[in-house]
Design a protein around this motif. Sequence first.
Motif, mmCIF file in Angstrom:
data_model
loop_
_atom_site.group_PDB
_atom_site.id
_atom_site.type_symbol
_atom_site.label_atom_id
_atom_site.label_comp_id
_atom_site.label_asym_id
_atom_site.label_seq_id
_atom_site.Cartn_x
_atom_site.Cartn_y
_atom_site.Cartn_z
ATOM 1 N N PRO A 65 51.163 47.770 26.472
ATOM 2 C CA PRO A 65 50.559 47.944 25.206
ATOM 3 C C PRO A 65 51.401 47.986 24.011
ATOM 4 N N VAL A 66 50.980 47.398 22.811
ATOM 5 C CA VAL A 66 52.060 47.425 21.853
ATOM 6 C C VAL A 66 51.035 47.817 20.581
ATOM 7 N N CYS A 67 51.711 49.060 20.005
ATOM 8 C CA CYS A 67 51.030 49.528 18.886
ATOM 9 C C CYS A 67 49.554 49.836 19.005
ATOM 10 N N GLY A 68 49.154 50.531 20.124
ATOM 11 C CA GLY A 68 47.882 50.866 20.380
ATOM 12 C C GLY A 68 47.048 49.830 20.818
ATOM 13 N N TRP A 69 47.315 48.683 21.123
ATOM 14 C CA TRP A 69 46.567 47.397 21.502
ATOM 15 C C TRP A 69 46.904 47.169 22.741
ATOM 16 N N THR A 70 46.099 46.791 23.676
ATOM 17 C CA THR A 70 46.115 46.377 25.157
ATOM 18 C C THR A 70 46.403 44.935 25.017
ATOM 19 N N VAL A 71 47.491 44.397 25.398
ATOM 20 C CA VAL A 71 47.898 43.026 25.310
ATOM 21 C C VAL A 71 47.496 42.456 26.676
ATOM 22 N N TRP A 72 46.911 41.277 26.699
ATOM 23 C CA TRP A 72 46.396 40.419 27.878
ATOM 24 C C TRP A 72 47.161 39.021 27.725
ATOM 25 N N LEU A 73 47.837 38.649 28.699
ATOM 26 C CA LEU A 73 48.137 37.109 28.761
ATOM 27 C C LEU A 73 47.182 36.396 29.287
ATOM 28 N N GLN A 74 46.906 34.948 28.901
ATOM 29 C CA GLN A 74 45.575 34.337 29.387
ATOM 30 C C GLN A 74 46.401 32.929 29.646
ATOM 31 N N HIS A 75 45.912 32.447 30.828
ATOM 32 C CA HIS A 75 46.503 31.123 31.379
ATOM 33 C C HIS A 75 45.443 30.456 32.235
ATOM 34 N N CYS A 76 45.259 29.098 32.196
ATOM 35 C CA CYS A 76 44.639 28.376 33.206
ATOM 36 C C CYS A 76 45.560 27.799 34.187
ATOM 37 N N PRO A 77 45.697 28.546 35.351
ATOM 38 C CA PRO A 77 46.513 28.108 36.404
ATOM 39 C C PRO A 77 46.152 26.536 36.714
ATOM 40 N N ARG A 78 47.192 26.159 37.278
ATOM 41 C CA ARG A 78 46.908 24.530 37.694
ATOM 42 C C ARG A 78 47.129 24.422 39.254
ATOM 43 N N GLU A 79 46.301 23.850 40.155
ATOM 44 C CA GLU A 79 46.568 23.502 41.357
ATOM 45 C C GLU A 79 47.538 22.325 41.535
ATOM 46 N N ILE A 80 48.665 22.375 42.202
ATOM 47 C CA ILE A 80 49.466 21.320 42.484
ATOM 48 C C ILE A 80 49.443 20.836 44.000
ATOM 49 N N TRP A 81 50.165 19.875 44.212
ATOM 50 C CA TRP A 81 50.458 19.284 45.394
ATOM 51 C C TRP A 81 51.919 19.269 45.768
ATOM 52 N N CYS A 82 52.439 20.330 46.851
ATOM 53 C CA CYS A 82 53.612 20.253 47.197
ATOM 54 C C CYS A 82 54.026 19.678 48.506
ATOM 55 N N PRO A 83 55.075 18.977 48.526
ATOM 56 C CA PRO A 83 55.248 17.970 49.618
ATOM 57 C C PRO A 83 55.485 18.637 50.982
ATOM 58 N N THR A 84 55.800 19.930 50.907
ATOM 59 C CA THR A 84 56.052 21.054 52.080
ATOM 60 C C THR A 84 54.854 21.844 52.435
ATOM 61 N N HIS A 85 54.083 22.409 51.280
ATOM 62 C CA HIS A 85 52.979 23.370 51.746
ATOM 63 C C HIS A 85 51.578 22.803 51.298
ATOM 64 N N GLY A 86 51.287 21.509 50.856
ATOM 65 C CA GLY A 86 50.146 20.788 50.480
ATOM 66 C C GLY A 86 49.772 21.657 49.078
ATOM 67 N N ARG A 87 48.444 21.512 49.212
ATOM 68 C CA ARG A 87 47.584 21.829 47.947
ATOM 69 C C ARG A 87 47.632 23.410 47.605
ATOM 70 N N VAL A 88 48.447 23.903 46.534
ATOM 71 C CA VAL A 88 48.492 25.289 46.326
ATOM 72 C C VAL A 88 48.328 25.589 44.906
ATOM 73 N N VAL A 89 48.296 26.641 44.496
ATOM 74 C CA VAL A 89 48.183 27.188 42.887
ATOM 75 C C VAL A 89 49.544 27.506 42.263
ATOM 76 N N GLU A 90 49.863 26.905 41.272
ATOM 77 C CA GLU A 90 51.317 27.047 40.865
ATOM 78 C C GLU A 90 51.704 28.439 40.775
ATOM 79 N N ALA A 91 53.117 28.712 41.047
ATOM 80 C CA ALA A 91 53.615 29.968 40.914
ATOM 81 C C ALA A 91 53.534 30.512 39.093
ATOM 82 N N ILE A 92 53.169 31.622 39.015
ATOM 83 C CA ILE A 92 53.135 32.162 37.606
ATOM 84 C C ILE A 92 54.374 33.025 37.250
#
Length: 413
Positions: A65-92
């Motif tokens: 929290p900053v100055c009494g406000w609750t801070v939220w980070l917002q993002h639309c994750p992307r699905e990627i194709w990893c040569p080793t692990h296949g289709r996964v959601v990207e690391a944040i």
Amino acid sequence: MTGNRVVAKLLRFKGLRVVGFGFEGRSNFVVTVTPHKNGCRCPECGRRGTIVRVMPEPRRWRDIPVCGWTVWLQHCPREIWCPTHGRVVEAIPWAGRFARVTYRFEYVMLKYCQIMTQKAAAQLLRIPRSTLSDVLHRTITRIRDGHRIRGLKTIGIDEISYAKGHKYATLVYDLDRSCVVWVGRGKKRETIDVFFHEVLSDYQKKQIRWACCDMSDAFMGAIKAHCPNATLVLDRFHIVKALNTAVDGVRKEQWRLAGGDERKALKGLRWLLYRHSSTRSKDDTQTLRALEKANNRIYRAWRLKDEFEQFWEYKAPWAAERFLKSWTTSALRSRLEPLRKFVTTLRQHYFGVLAFVNSRLTNAIAEGLNRIVKIVKNRASGFRTLDAFTDMIFLTVGDVDIPAQIPTRFRTV
């Protein structure tokens, strides 16, 4: 300077780029972000992958929290194709996998919980106490997941009460590094066997050279059974405590037999008899010497106790063994039954007592850590479950510095 750049500077974001922000409700400040330079990485191996699609719904992560406000980070994750692990959601990059809070939030939460109650930490972070407890447990579990004990050569074992109704936990300490390496439910042989069977490998058990514990048959039996190369050293504190109990037993016997006038001479001797010779004043010593005429049995018990203090000063094993044989003989001839029982106990654990001379090892470090653990327990007014108590033990005196495992760029105060 654009508004997005100003927000990024004010909130000290690192490793991410602000693409938008806005206020939501009365207390929420939502910042739309995206990874900067290190996005599209596989959460398993860290390799960059090819974007398959962008998630339609954005995810949110709670920040400090900053100055009494609750801070939220917002993002639309992307699905990627990893040569080793296949289709996964990207690391944040700003949060752990499956986490709903940022690394920065976790770091501040961990530092707060080390020095204050969870209730106070929850108020500062503006979240419910139950939510903080859940997030704390998940964070500590994630950081310690896969952790293996390394370099264990000197161990201490002790038990501690964690709840009413005689509920105990067994703690195993690394006495070389002054930390707790394992916590188990109960104080029986089955509990400590779990540590040696499931936590340590055969190689690790062979590497243990010294082990210190009290005169518990469960602990001593487990050490002898599982650590073939370890020398068992009985804790000096518990031996001295047993001797003091024997001397006090003599005092109690004489108190019960004494009449009114005789009791005046014996009054106030309990704590005086417990004192080490180095902490007594001259007046105290004169009071005890006067017992030779007032009550010879208590006087003999006190003299034997004072003589036993010399054992801890020996450096040569042969000299300590000679002294111990001479002292036990004198104690048996004293005709003082409590001291005779102490001699029986001493002879049962003869080699564990003598091992102190070579090692100079005690459970003092373990007792000091126990004191910190009790402070944590009292600060929280007790814990309902052992899991919650274990989390706080590992956070305060564990073998892993948990806040230090948070990535450096997200550590803030």
